[in-house]
Scaffold this active site. Structure first.
Site, PDB file in Angstrom:
ATOM      1  N   GLY A  17      37.434  42.514  39.671  1.00 42.06           N
ATOM      2  CA  GLY A  17      36.606  43.717  39.833  1.00 42.06           C
ATOM      3  C   GLY A  17      36.672  44.582  38.579  1.00 42.06           C
ATOM      4  N   ARG A  78      34.638  36.504  39.178  1.00 44.75           N
ATOM      5  CA  ARG A  78      35.775  35.853  39.836  1.00 44.75           C
ATOM      6  C   ARG A  78      35.426  34.371  39.858  1.00 44.75           C
ATOM      7  NH1 ARG A  78      35.289  40.682  43.562  1.00 44.75           N
ATOM      8  NH2 ARG A  78      36.998  42.040  42.956  1.00 44.75           N
ATOM      9  N   ASP A 109      46.177  41.056  39.478  1.00 45.71           N
ATOM     10  CA  ASP A 109      47.237  40.047  39.526  1.00 45.71           C
ATOM     11  C   ASP A 109      46.696  38.611  39.575  1.00 45.71           C
ATOM     12  OD1 ASP A 109      46.317  40.570  42.029  1.00 45.71           O
ATOM     13  OD2 ASP A 109      48.274  40.865  42.967  1.00 45.71           O
ATOM     14  N   THR A 131      42.397  47.713  37.279  1.00 49.88           N
ATOM     15  CA  THR A 131      41.810  47.708  38.621  1.00 49.88           C
ATOM     16  C   THR A 131      41.900  49.124  39.190  1.00 49.88           C
ATOM     17  OG1 THR A 131      42.199  47.089  40.937  1.00 49.88           O
ATOM     18  CG2 THR A 131      44.052  46.779  39.459  1.00 49.88           C
ATOM     19  N   ASP A 133      42.504  49.788  42.135  1.00 56.84           N
ATOM     20  CA  ASP A 133      43.370  49.790  43.326  1.00 56.84           C
ATOM     21  C   ASP A 133      44.802  50.286  43.079  1.00 56.84           C
ATOM     22  OD1 ASP A 133      41.187  48.662  44.607  1.00 56.84           O
ATOM     23  OD2 ASP A 133      41.918  46.610  44.378  1.00 56.84           O
ATOM     24  N   ASP A 135      47.339  48.503  42.432  1.00 59.65           N
ATOM     25  CA  ASP A 135      48.161  47.653  43.305  1.00 59.65           C
ATOM     26  C   ASP A 135      48.963  46.606  42.548  1.00 59.65           C
ATOM     27  OD1 ASP A 135      46.023  46.145  42.456  1.00 59.65           O
ATOM     28  OD2 ASP A 135      45.580  45.276  44.413  1.00 59.65           O
ATOM     29  N   ARG A 177      41.610  47.709  48.512  1.00 65.22           N
ATOM     30  CA  ARG A 177      42.022  46.388  49.019  1.00 65.22           C
ATOM     31  C   ARG A 177      43.188  46.558  49.991  1.00 65.22           C
ATOM     32  NH1 ARG A 177      40.106  41.610  46.850  1.00 65.22           N
ATOM     33  NH2 ARG A 177      39.405  42.603  44.959  1.00 65.22           N
TER      34      ARG A 177
HETATM   35  O1  F6P Z   1      39.784  45.352  43.504  1.00 70.94           O
HETATM   36  C1  F6P Z   1      38.801  46.307  43.356  1.00 70.94           C
HETATM   37  C2  F6P Z   1      37.932  46.395  44.579  1.00 70.94           C
HETATM   38  O2  F6P Z   1      36.946  47.383  44.356  1.00 70.94           O
HETATM   39  C3  F6P Z   1      38.665  46.650  45.895  1.00 70.94           C
HETATM   40  O3  F6P Z   1      39.036  47.989  46.061  1.00 70.94           O
HETATM   41  C4  F6P Z   1      37.667  46.139  46.903  1.00 70.94           C
HETATM   42  O4  F6P Z   1      38.324  45.706  48.078  1.00 70.94           O
HETATM   43  C5  F6P Z   1      37.029  44.981  46.190  1.00 70.94           C
HETATM   44  O5  F6P Z   1      37.269  45.156  44.802  1.00 70.94           O
HETATM   45  C6  F6P Z   1      35.549  44.845  46.414  1.00 70.94           C
HETATM   46  O6  F6P Z   1      35.125  43.681  45.802  1.00 70.94           O
HETATM   47  P1  F6P Z   1      33.590  43.315  45.536  1.00 70.94           P
HETATM   48  O7  F6P Z   1      33.127  44.099  44.359  1.00 70.94           O
HETATM   49  O8  F6P Z   1      33.615  41.859  45.284  1.00 70.94           O
HETATM   50  O9  F6P Z   1      32.834  43.717  46.758  1.00 70.94           O
END
Ligand code: F6P
Length: 325
Positions: A17, A78, A109, A131, A133, A135, A177
Site C-alpha cells: 500500500g 502487491r 513487512d 505504511t 498502519d 504496524d 489493518r
Molecule cells: O496497509 C495499508 C492499508 O491502507 C490498510 O490500512 C488497509 O487495510 C489496506 O491497506 C487496504 O488495502 P487496499 O488498498 O488494497 O484496499
C-alpha cells in the site's frame, strides 16, 4: 549483516500500500546515491515491475518537485508472482542484467520478506518502513502514519461540527489493518468518546453504558472511533442504534487516509531513512531494515526486526479512555 564491500549501482522500489512520504524517501535515496557517485535505478510497480524489468536510471531531476507529493512516483503493487521461486528467479535475472547490486525496498513487512529472499541470492537489500498502519516491529514510526492521523483528525473535527449541531452519535471507521495505532492516536487527539482497537478486547455493553452516562450529564453528541481490525463500523453503528434508539451516522474514511501531502514529520523521517539506506549499502550492509528508535535511526536484521513484538502504547490508550470519561 556486513558483506564487506560497497555497491556502485543500486535500485529503489515501493511495494504494498502506498503511504505519504514515500516520494520523499525515493528522492533521498536518489539524491544521496548521486551525491556519492552511485548509479540509481527506479523500479516501477514494486516487485511485479521488477519481474517485468520496468526500471530506468534516475538522476537529480527525476526526483525534483516530489517531496511534497503523496503517493509514489514509482507506482506500487502487491505481486503474487514474486512469492513463487520462479517469479523471484526472474526478478534476480532482471537485476543482474542491469548490474544492480543493492536494492532499497520501501514498504511493509511483506515487502521486507521479499527483500530477504533476494538477499539470499546475492542482492544486497535494505528495507524502509513505509505504511500508514504503523504496524512494523522495530520502529517507533513508519513513513505515512503521521500524515494519515492528521488526515483523520481533520475528518473528526469536521464530523464533530455536524455531530454537535444535530446532537447525534457518530461512528468513524479508520484503517490500520490489524493495528489500532491510527484509531488510538487520532481518537486521543480528536477527543473521541470511545476508541475500539484490535489490541484490546471491548465490551459493547460498556461502550453503551459510557454513551448513556454522557447523555445523563447533558452530552448531546458522541464520536466513536473504530479500527478496521475490530470489524465494520456499519455493524457497530447499527448495534448502537438498535440498543439505544438514537440517531447514529457512520463514516468510513477509507482510502482518503492514504493520500495527501506528507506532514513535516513524514518528510523528515523519509528523507533521513532514504539517506541512511544508501549509507548502509555503501558500507556493505545487507538484509537489514531501518527503524526509528527514539530520535535515532537503527539498522536491524530482517529476522530480528520482524520477530520483535510490536509495542502498542497501551498506557496512551488507557489515558485516552480516562480523558474521555
Ligand atoms: O496497509 C495499508 C492499508 O491502507 C490498510 O490500512 C488497509 O487495510 C489496506 O491497506 C487496504 O488495502 P487496499 O488498498 O488494497 O484496499
Amino acid at each position: 549483516m556486513d558483506t564487506g564491500h560497497a555497491v556502485r549501482r543500486i535500485g529503489v522500489l515501493t511495494s504494498g500500500g502506498d503511504a505519504p512520504g514515500m516520494n520523499a524517501a525515493i528522492r533521498a535515496v536518489v539524491r544521496k546515491g548521486v551525491f556519492h557517485g552511485l548509479e540509481v535505478f527506479g523500479i516501477q510497480h514494486g516487485y511485479a515491475g521488477l519481474i517485468r524489468g520496468e526500471m530506468a536510471r534516475m538522476d537529480l531531476n527525476s526526483v525534483a518537485d516530489i517531496i511534497q507529493r503523496g503517493g509514489t512516483k514509482l507506482f506500487t503493487a502487491r505481486s503474487e508472482e514474486f512469492k513463487t521461486p520462479a517469479g523471484r528467479a526472474k526478478a534476480i535475472e532482471q537485476l543482474q542484467k542491469v548490474g544492480i547490486e543493492g536494492l532499497v525496498v520501501i514498504g511493509g513487512d511483506g515487502s521486507f520478506r521479499g527483500a530477504q529472499e533476494l538477499s539470499h541470492h546475492g542482492v544486497r537489500t535494505v528495507g524502509i518502513p513505509g505504511t500508514i498502519d504503523n504496524d512494523i516491529p522495530g520502529t517507533d514510526y513508519t513513513i505515512g502514519f503521521d500524515t494519515a492521523v492528521n488526515t483523520v483528525i481533520d475528518a473528526i473535527d469536521k464530523i464533530r461540527d455536524t455531530a454537535t449541531s444535530h446532537e447525534r452519535t457518530y461512528v468513524i471507521e479508520v484503517m490500520g489493518r490489524n493495528a489500532g495505532d491510527i484509531a488510538m492516536i487520532s481518537g486521543l487527539a480528536g477527543g473521541a468518546e470511545s476508541i475500539l482497537i484490535p489490541e484490546s478486547h471491548f465490551d459493547m455493553e460498556l461502550v453503551l453504558e459510557k454513551l448513556r452516562r454522557g447523555l445523563e450529564r447533558g452530552k448531546r453528541h458522541s464520536i466513536i472511533l473504530v479500527a478496521e481490525g475490530v470489524g465494520k463500523g456499519m455493524k457497530i453503528g447499527e448495534r448502537i442504534r438498535q440498543e439505544t434508539g438514537w440517531e447514529v451516522r457512520v463514516t468510513v474514511l477509507g482510502h482518503l487516509q492514504r493520500g495527501g501531502s506528507p506532514t513535516v514529520f513524514d518528510r523528515v523521517l523519509a528523507s533521513r531513512m532514504g539517506a541512511y539506506a544508501v549509507d548502509l549499502l555503501r558500507t556493505g550492509k545487507n538484509n537489514v531494515v531501518i527503524g526509528l528508535q527514539g530520535k535515532k535511526l537503527v539498522a536491524l536484521g530482517v529476522d530480528e526486526a520482524l520477530s520483535m513484538k510490536r509495542e502498542f502504547d497501551m498506557p496512551l490508550y488507557e489515558l485516552a479512555g480516562i480523558l474521555s470519561i
